[in-house]
Design a protein around this motif. Sequence first.
Motif, PDB file in Angstrom:
ATOM      1  N   VAL A 284       5.607  -2.581  -2.558  1.00 60.02           N
ATOM      2  CA  VAL A 284       4.529  -2.662  -1.233  1.00 60.02           C
ATOM      3  C   VAL A 284       4.943  -2.108  -0.024  1.00 60.02           C
ATOM      4  O   VAL A 284       4.254  -1.277   0.743  1.00 60.02           O
ATOM      5  CB  VAL A 284       4.257  -4.308  -1.189  1.00 60.02           C
ATOM      6  N   ALA A 285       6.277  -2.105   0.289  1.00 58.71           N
ATOM      7  CA  ALA A 285       6.799  -1.414   1.518  1.00 58.71           C
ATOM      8  C   ALA A 285       6.821   0.075   1.525  1.00 58.71           C
ATOM      9  O   ALA A 285       6.309   0.655   2.614  1.00 58.71           O
ATOM     10  CB  ALA A 285       8.356  -2.014   1.813  1.00 58.71           C
ATOM     11  N   SER A 286       6.971   0.662   0.301  1.00 60.02           N
ATOM     12  CA  SER A 286       6.559   1.989   0.143  1.00 60.02           C
ATOM     13  C   SER A 286       5.212   2.522   0.542  1.00 60.02           C
ATOM     14  O   SER A 286       4.965   3.531   0.977  1.00 60.02           O
ATOM     15  CB  SER A 286       7.072   2.729  -1.092  1.00 60.02           C
ATOM     16  N   VAL A 287       4.212   1.541   0.079  1.00 59.36           N
ATOM     17  CA  VAL A 287       2.953   1.969   0.106  1.00 59.36           C
ATOM     18  C   VAL A 287       2.513   1.776   1.714  1.00 59.36           C
ATOM     19  O   VAL A 287       1.804   2.893   2.327  1.00 59.36           O
ATOM     20  CB  VAL A 287       1.968   0.739  -0.398  1.00 59.36           C
ATOM     21  N   ALA A 288       3.171   0.904   2.493  1.00 58.31           N
ATOM     22  CA  ALA A 288       3.078   0.957   3.843  1.00 58.31           C
ATOM     23  C   ALA A 288       3.530   2.181   4.524  1.00 58.31           C
ATOM     24  O   ALA A 288       3.059   2.840   5.603  1.00 58.31           O
ATOM     25  CB  ALA A 288       3.643  -0.422   4.525  1.00 58.31           C
ATOM     26  N   ALA A 289       4.799   2.515   3.795  1.00 59.02           N
ATOM     27  CA  ALA A 289       5.361   3.728   4.783  1.00 59.02           C
ATOM     28  C   ALA A 289       4.759   5.130   4.514  1.00 59.02           C
ATOM     29  O   ALA A 289       4.484   5.670   5.416  1.00 59.02           O
ATOM     30  CB  ALA A 289       6.821   3.880   4.045  1.00 59.02           C
ATOM     31  N   LEU A 290       4.342   5.093   3.357  1.00 59.81           N
ATOM     32  CA  LEU A 290       3.513   6.553   2.951  1.00 59.81           C
ATOM     33  C   LEU A 290       2.217   6.551   3.518  1.00 59.81           C
ATOM     34  O   LEU A 290       1.915   7.599   3.956  1.00 59.81           O
ATOM     35  CB  LEU A 290       3.528   6.582   1.315  1.00 59.81           C
ATOM     36  N   ASN A 291       1.508   5.391   3.573  1.00 60.53           N
ATOM     37  CA  ASN A 291       0.120   5.401   4.308  1.00 60.53           C
ATOM     38  C   ASN A 291       0.025   5.096   5.714  1.00 60.53           C
ATOM     39  O   ASN A 291      -0.817   5.344   6.379  1.00 60.53           O
ATOM     40  CB  ASN A 291      -0.474   4.256   3.506  1.00 60.53           C
TER      41      ASN A 291
ATOM     42  N   GLU B  38       7.490  -5.440   8.116  1.00 62.96           N
ATOM     43  CA  GLU B  38       6.442  -6.337   8.270  1.00 62.96           C
ATOM     44  C   GLU B  38       5.632  -6.251   6.724  1.00 62.96           C
ATOM     45  O   GLU B  38       5.074  -7.558   6.222  1.00 62.96           O
ATOM     46  CB  GLU B  38       5.406  -6.169   9.482  1.00 62.96           C
ATOM     47  N   ALA B  39       5.301  -5.061   6.510  1.00 59.33           N
ATOM     48  CA  ALA B  39       4.423  -5.151   5.128  1.00 59.33           C
ATOM     49  C   ALA B  39       5.111  -5.832   3.968  1.00 59.33           C
ATOM     50  O   ALA B  39       4.625  -6.428   3.099  1.00 59.33           O
ATOM     51  CB  ALA B  39       4.232  -3.856   4.616  1.00 59.33           C
ATOM     52  N   ALA B  40       6.708  -5.853   4.060  1.00 64.19           N
ATOM     53  CA  ALA B  40       7.265  -6.367   2.664  1.00 64.19           C
ATOM     54  C   ALA B  40       7.161  -7.864   3.040  1.00 64.19           C
ATOM     55  O   ALA B  40       7.218  -8.517   2.054  1.00 64.19           O
ATOM     56  CB  ALA B  40       8.919  -5.791   2.891  1.00 64.19           C
ATOM     57  N   LYS B  41       7.499  -8.262   4.308  1.00 67.96           N
ATOM     58  CA  LYS B  41       7.372  -9.865   4.554  1.00 67.96           C
ATOM     59  C   LYS B  41       6.254 -10.296   4.178  1.00 67.96           C
ATOM     60  O   LYS B  41       6.090 -11.321   3.428  1.00 67.96           O
ATOM     61  CB  LYS B  41       7.746 -10.112   6.127  1.00 67.96           C
ATOM     62  N   LYS B  42       5.160  -9.589   4.465  1.00 69.64           N
ATOM     63  CA  LYS B  42       3.781 -10.170   4.072  1.00 69.64           C
ATOM     64  C   LYS B  42       3.633  -9.986   2.577  1.00 69.64           C
ATOM     65  O   LYS B  42       3.032 -11.027   2.069  1.00 69.64           O
ATOM     66  CB  LYS B  42       2.560  -9.333   4.660  1.00 69.64           C
TER      67      LYS B  42
ATOM     68  N   GLY C  81       2.727 -13.394  -2.584  1.00 72.77           N
ATOM     69  CA  GLY C  81       3.236 -13.577  -3.887  1.00 72.77           C
ATOM     70  C   GLY C  81       3.623 -12.233  -4.652  1.00 72.77           C
ATOM     71  O   GLY C  81       3.609 -12.303  -5.837  1.00 72.77           O
ATOM     72  N   PHE C  82       3.949 -11.253  -3.945  1.00 71.87           N
ATOM     73  CA  PHE C  82       4.117 -10.041  -4.857  1.00 71.87           C
ATOM     74  C   PHE C  82       5.872 -10.374  -5.215  1.00 71.87           C
ATOM     75  O   PHE C  82       6.587  -9.674  -4.893  1.00 71.87           O
ATOM     76  CB  PHE C  82       4.158  -8.590  -3.672  1.00 71.87           C
TER      77      PHE C  82
END
Length: 400
Positions: free
Chosen positions: A278-285, A51-55, A60-61
């Motif tokens: 961005v997906a990794s940020v969501a995963a780690l946090n 979901e974080a990656a889709k967003k 615009g990332f």
Amino acid sequence: MAFVADRLNAVKPSATIAVTQKARDLRLAGRDIISLGAGEPDFDTPAHIIEAAKKALDDGFTRYTATNGLPELQQAISAKFKRDNGLNYKPSQIHVSCGGKPVIFNAFMASINPGDEVIIPTPYWVSYPDIAAMFNGVPVFVDCPTSTNFKLTPEKLDAAITSKTKWLMLNSPSNPSGTAYTETDLMGLAEVLMRHPHVWIFTDDIYEHIIYDGFKFKTLAQVEPALWERTLTMNGMSKAYCMTGWRVGFAGGPDEIIRAMTKVQSQSISHTAAVSQVASVAALNGPHDFIKEHNKVFRDRRDLVVSMLNQTQGLNCPTPEGAFYVYPSCKELIGKTTEDGKCIQTDEDFVTALIEAEGVAAVHGAAFGLSPHFRISYATSTDLLKDACERIQRFCASLR
Ligand code: GLU
């Protein structure tokens, strides 16, 4: 004039990738293949990461980022090192690349002069010696057999260090054996390393979270803080977060090495994909509960595979503490003959005959430097694993 550079002559293609590709090709050709070759979790990337990656794409990332990644990612990695390992790395002391391999590649390119030695405890992950060889580094293999639970001992480390030693590679839990170093093991190695201040240490901690039976993971710079200044602590998203295809690996290290690695990357890949960052940020946090759930499944599969392989004629399979591999010995089967008359002289003959006879793909021990063994990845469904182990049992029983 020959097209291929001399430096590539010392380099073999990755055996883990080759076996995985062979399994894919045979499947495409219509064969019934169970691939236990690649070390890749069969679980999907958790939904909150997707979901974080889709967003991120909607937001615009889609553009370049800094060479070492988005500031949010550097923060998240810095926080991860503090939280999980008690290690202090400033965001500027974090390197981010497209997976574990490019982190090793960047570190070696940044540091190895021709003739520099890299100590590699054996069995090792296939890519260490070949990446060192790409830069005319000299792999120094140290045999770590089943009798020491595939672990490097302080005595063997001491004996392997010379004035030319640049790096020691430490991988815990280990690929391919699954063995993991306890705090006491690491303290023993640290004591030797403290006496050899010219040696850098690369700790490959990518299987940190995949551990069983209450094992307490520790990394070297945590156990001996005085080694922080010459340790590169590597980790990544692929295994615990089921993000192999996203291609994100990272390392924390002192300024000098991170600066040099960043220089290399600024002239090569620039950075890993913005959306993966961005997906990794969501995963780690984000929440980590799913890792425990996955580990329960992995542990049950480990127990199943170890037990079935130990009931197999001619195989001997130690029980590993972590990762999702087993590394059984097939020593008793060397010298035997298959039903169609081929003599099994090496572990490579063994895995070749196994895939031909029963369609089970595994990686031969020679690729990891310790024979006669073979590696099985149990990061695949329990039903398939049962089927695969039955096929292995049938194959081994058929040898004469
Ligand atoms: N690390 C995994 C393995 O050993 C993935 C394949 C590779 O990059 O070697 O199977």
